[in-house]
Design a protein around this motif. Sequence first.
Motif, PDB file in Angstrom:
ATOM      1  N   SER A  84      64.382  57.647 -15.737  1.00 33.80           N
ATOM      2  CA  SER A  84      63.271  56.928 -16.369  1.00 33.80           C
ATOM      3  C   SER A  84      62.260  57.822 -17.070  1.00 33.80           C
ATOM      4  O   SER A  84      61.273  57.316 -17.605  1.00 33.80           O
ATOM      5  CB  SER A  84      62.550  56.077 -15.320  1.00 33.80           C
ATOM      6  OG  SER A  84      61.660  56.883 -14.577  1.00 33.80           O
ATOM      7  N   THR A 125      61.504  47.869 -20.647  1.00 34.80           N
ATOM      8  CA  THR A 125      60.356  48.725 -20.904  1.00 34.80           C
ATOM      9  C   THR A 125      59.737  48.537 -22.280  1.00 34.80           C
ATOM     10  O   THR A 125      60.447  48.270 -23.266  1.00 34.80           O
ATOM     11  CB  THR A 125      60.778  50.211 -20.763  1.00 34.80           C
ATOM     12  OG1 THR A 125      59.750  51.043 -21.297  1.00 34.80           O
ATOM     13  CG2 THR A 125      62.044  50.522 -21.547  1.00 34.80           C
ATOM     14  N   SER A 126      58.449  48.765 -22.352  1.00 37.44           N
ATOM     15  CA  SER A 126      57.739  48.768 -23.637  1.00 37.44           C
ATOM     16  C   SER A 126      58.215  49.904 -24.543  1.00 37.44           C
ATOM     17  O   SER A 126      57.952  49.879 -25.750  1.00 37.44           O
ATOM     18  CB  SER A 126      56.236  48.895 -23.391  1.00 37.44           C
ATOM     19  OG  SER A 126      55.963  49.920 -22.464  1.00 37.44           O
ATOM     20  N   TYR A 149      66.131  57.315 -24.061  1.00 36.01           N
ATOM     21  CA  TYR A 149      65.780  56.396 -22.969  1.00 36.01           C
ATOM     22  C   TYR A 149      65.552  54.980 -23.513  1.00 36.01           C
ATOM     23  O   TYR A 149      66.109  54.004 -22.998  1.00 36.01           O
ATOM     24  CB  TYR A 149      64.517  56.914 -22.264  1.00 36.01           C
ATOM     25  CG  TYR A 149      63.881  55.933 -21.310  1.00 36.01           C
ATOM     26  CD1 TYR A 149      64.423  55.706 -20.048  1.00 36.01           C
ATOM     27  CD2 TYR A 149      62.722  55.227 -21.670  1.00 36.01           C
ATOM     28  CE1 TYR A 149      63.833  54.802 -19.171  1.00 36.01           C
ATOM     29  CE2 TYR A 149      62.130  54.331 -20.794  1.00 36.01           C
ATOM     30  CZ  TYR A 149      62.684  54.116 -19.550  1.00 36.01           C
ATOM     31  OH  TYR A 149      62.107  53.218 -18.682  1.00 36.01           O
ATOM     32  N   ARG A 278      56.748  65.606 -27.916  1.00 35.74           N
ATOM     33  CA  ARG A 278      58.108  65.056 -27.922  1.00 35.74           C
ATOM     34  C   ARG A 278      58.682  65.054 -29.336  1.00 35.74           C
ATOM     35  O   ARG A 278      57.911  64.980 -30.307  1.00 35.74           O
ATOM     36  CB  ARG A 278      58.064  63.634 -27.352  1.00 35.74           C
ATOM     37  CG  ARG A 278      57.662  63.687 -25.893  1.00 35.74           C
ATOM     38  CD  ARG A 278      57.415  62.345 -25.269  1.00 35.74           C
ATOM     39  NE  ARG A 278      57.088  62.570 -23.858  1.00 35.74           N
ATOM     40  CZ  ARG A 278      56.867  61.622 -22.982  1.00 35.74           C
ATOM     41  NH1 ARG A 278      56.922  60.350 -23.354  1.00 35.74           N
ATOM     42  NH2 ARG A 278      56.594  61.915 -21.734  1.00 35.74           N
ATOM     43  N   GLU A 281      57.482  60.515 -31.041  1.00 40.96           N
ATOM     44  CA  GLU A 281      56.473  60.001 -30.097  1.00 40.96           C
ATOM     45  C   GLU A 281      56.310  58.488 -30.263  1.00 40.96           C
ATOM     46  O   GLU A 281      56.505  57.950 -31.362  1.00 40.96           O
ATOM     47  CB  GLU A 281      55.129  60.719 -30.351  1.00 40.96           C
ATOM     48  CG  GLU A 281      53.931  60.250 -29.523  1.00 40.96           C
ATOM     49  CD  GLU A 281      54.082  60.480 -28.019  1.00 40.96           C
ATOM     50  OE1 GLU A 281      54.864  59.756 -27.379  1.00 40.96           O
ATOM     51  OE2 GLU A 281      53.384  61.376 -27.477  1.00 40.96           O
TER      52      GLU A 281
HETATM   53  O1  G4F Z   1      53.482  59.275 -18.664  1.00 40.16           O
HETATM   54  P1  G4F Z   1      54.498  59.422 -19.716  1.00 40.16           P
HETATM   55  O2  G4F Z   1      55.533  60.462 -19.528  1.00 40.16           O
HETATM   56  O3  G4F Z   1      55.130  57.975 -19.890  1.00 40.16           O
HETATM   57  P2  G4F Z   1      55.950  57.273 -21.090  1.00 40.16           P
HETATM   58  O4  G4F Z   1      56.647  58.272 -21.929  1.00 40.16           O
HETATM   59  O5  G4F Z   1      55.024  56.316 -21.761  1.00 40.16           O
HETATM   60  O6  G4F Z   1      57.066  56.476 -20.270  1.00 40.16           O
HETATM   61  C1  G4F Z   1      56.744  55.741 -19.091  1.00 40.16           C
HETATM   62  O7  G4F Z   1      56.414  54.418 -19.448  1.00 40.16           O
HETATM   63  C2  G4F Z   1      57.495  53.668 -20.046  1.00 40.16           C
HETATM   64  C3  G4F Z   1      56.930  52.289 -20.387  1.00 40.16           C
HETATM   65  O8  G4F Z   1      56.391  52.308 -21.677  1.00 40.16           O
HETATM   66  C4  G4F Z   1      58.626  53.604 -19.052  1.00 40.16           C
HETATM   67  F1  G4F Z   1      59.641  52.843 -19.532  1.00 40.16           F
HETATM   68  C5  G4F Z   1      59.110  55.000 -18.745  1.00 40.16           C
HETATM   69  O9  G4F Z   1      60.162  54.931 -17.786  1.00 40.16           O
HETATM   70  C6  G4F Z   1      57.955  55.794 -18.166  1.00 40.16           C
HETATM   71  O10 G4F Z   1      57.613  55.255 -16.919  1.00 40.16           O
HETATM   72  O11 G4F Z   1      53.795  59.716 -21.124  1.00 40.16           O
HETATM   73  C7  G4F Z   1      52.766  58.888 -21.617  1.00 40.16           C
HETATM   74  C8  G4F Z   1      52.164  59.526 -22.870  1.00 40.16           C
HETATM   75  C9  G4F Z   1      53.204  59.948 -23.908  1.00 40.16           C
HETATM   76  O12 G4F Z   1      52.755  59.568 -25.185  1.00 40.16           O
HETATM   77  C10 G4F Z   1      53.229  61.452 -23.810  1.00 40.16           C
HETATM   78  O13 G4F Z   1      53.575  62.134 -25.019  1.00 40.16           O
HETATM   79  O14 G4F Z   1      51.483  60.711 -22.496  1.00 40.16           O
HETATM   80  C11 G4F Z   1      51.789  61.724 -23.443  1.00 40.16           C
HETATM   81  N1  G4F Z   1      51.601  63.033 -22.824  1.00 40.16           N
HETATM   82  C12 G4F Z   1      50.731  63.982 -23.271  1.00 40.16           C
HETATM   83  N2  G4F Z   1      50.838  65.089 -22.518  1.00 40.16           N
HETATM   84  C13 G4F Z   1      52.263  63.533 -21.780  1.00 40.16           C
HETATM   85  C14 G4F Z   1      51.797  64.829 -21.580  1.00 40.16           C
HETATM   86  N3  G4F Z   1      53.218  62.993 -20.986  1.00 40.16           N
HETATM   87  C15 G4F Z   1      53.702  63.757 -19.977  1.00 40.16           C
HETATM   88  N4  G4F Z   1      54.628  63.202 -19.155  1.00 40.16           N
HETATM   89  N5  G4F Z   1      53.279  65.040 -19.760  1.00 40.16           N
HETATM   90  C16 G4F Z   1      52.324  65.638 -20.526  1.00 40.16           C
HETATM   91  O15 G4F Z   1      51.964  66.781 -20.329  1.00 40.16           O
END
Ligand code: G4F
Length: 322
Positions: A84, A125-126, A149, A278, A281
């Motif tokens: 996920s 998922t969104s 994903y 990423r 994005e």
């Molecule tokens: O917390 P994230 O990794 O979640 P993301 O990519 O939105 O995905 C989650 O939500 C989805 C539902 O929309 C699920 F389906 C999926 O399984 C998962 O649970 O990242 C959220 C945002 C992204 O835009 C990312 O680029 O945060 C940004 N971000 C900025 N810095 C970061 C970081 N994300 C992560 N993980 N780590 C960073 O350092």
Amino acid sequence: MKSALITGITGQDGPYLARLLLDKGYKVYGLVARRSTPNNWRLKFLGIENKVELIEGDLTDLASIIRAIKKSNPAEVYNLGAQSFVATSWEQPILTAQSTGVGVLNVLEAIRLTDLSIRFYQALTSEMFGLIQESIQSEKTPFYPRSPYGVSKLFGHWMTINYRESFSMFACSGILFNHESPIRGIEFVTRKVTDAVARIKLGKQNELRLGNIDAKRDWGFAGDYVEAMWLMLQQSEPDDYVVATGRTATVRDMCQIAFEHVSLNYEEYLVIDEKFYRPTEVEVLLGNPAKAKEKLGWVPKTSLEELIKSMVDADLARVKKE
Ligand code: G4F
Ligand code: NAP
């Protein structure tokens, strides 16, 4: 007594759903993939590790899913298992397609081959909205996934619809927007931030490295969202539902809430690191949960501020014990 089988019971959502079903009097089984070290800490965190029955199996192994269904004889199957983490889906796209995409088909086939009366919930998922085609996303918004994903989940979405229409299965898709909790995986941004806030406050870390802090997400509490999953399977007809709060905020806003909770200024600790950007994005997500409210009577109960503060508090308690 009604039985339910949950795949992904060792993840974030599985234990919240298991607790909800236990409270409603279900016998709860969980499909668990073999790992060299047991991964039960989240079930322990919610105090239910001895109340659920775990069955070994993997979403990529159809035979093991059939065996799990025969053993648990469930009225309801909740397919929460998946690879996920979006960032990992570029590092391991084929594994992601196999578990997050074909895994859905394996569960649908297992139900088709054993008992078509089983009610099925698919965790979608969104991320499927990806490059958003409407500023507020609902069940009618066209999809445009932006990661392996998201593409894999879209396969699962259409398979769920196809099995519903082909075999009259009671199969529902929950299109859930981001939801978090104190037992969120440490790699997701909310938990990465709340863990860092706790460590910085306690003098164990001095900076927080993040990627795109202008990304916007519609964040809710996992404990609220599992109620919507259960409600979907209690309706007279199967359907698909968006589950969201209807509020969006930037990663920056979320950092501010987390740091302010312990009287710190996030700007003094945040370092932007391109490593966390990423290849493509999803810049903004904002869901419209009107259908879930109207048909299921579901509304989110937890604000973003309450959610993030509860996560910081849990991380402070955890880090203090290390
Ligand atoms: O917390 P994230 O990794 O979640 P993301 O990519 O939105 O995905 C989650 O939500 C989805 C539902 O929309 C699920 F389906 C999926 O399984 C998962 O649970 O990242 C959220 C945002 C992204 O835009 C990312 O680029 O945060 C940004 N971000 C900025 N810095 C970061 C970081 N994300 C992560 N993980 N780590 C960073 O350092
Ligand atoms: P999570 O914490 O990443 O948990 C995923 C679960 O799937 C874990 O129990 C994992 O087991 C299991 N799993 C992975 N590969 C498997 C395989 N091949 N066979 C069997 N089990 C496997 O995810 P979550 O946050 O609880 O999310 C639950 C579901 O909702 C996922 O399908 C996710 O894609 C979806 N979703 C989540 C969100 C969100 O914001 N949380 C939003 C929309 C949709 P191990 O722990 O042993 O690896």
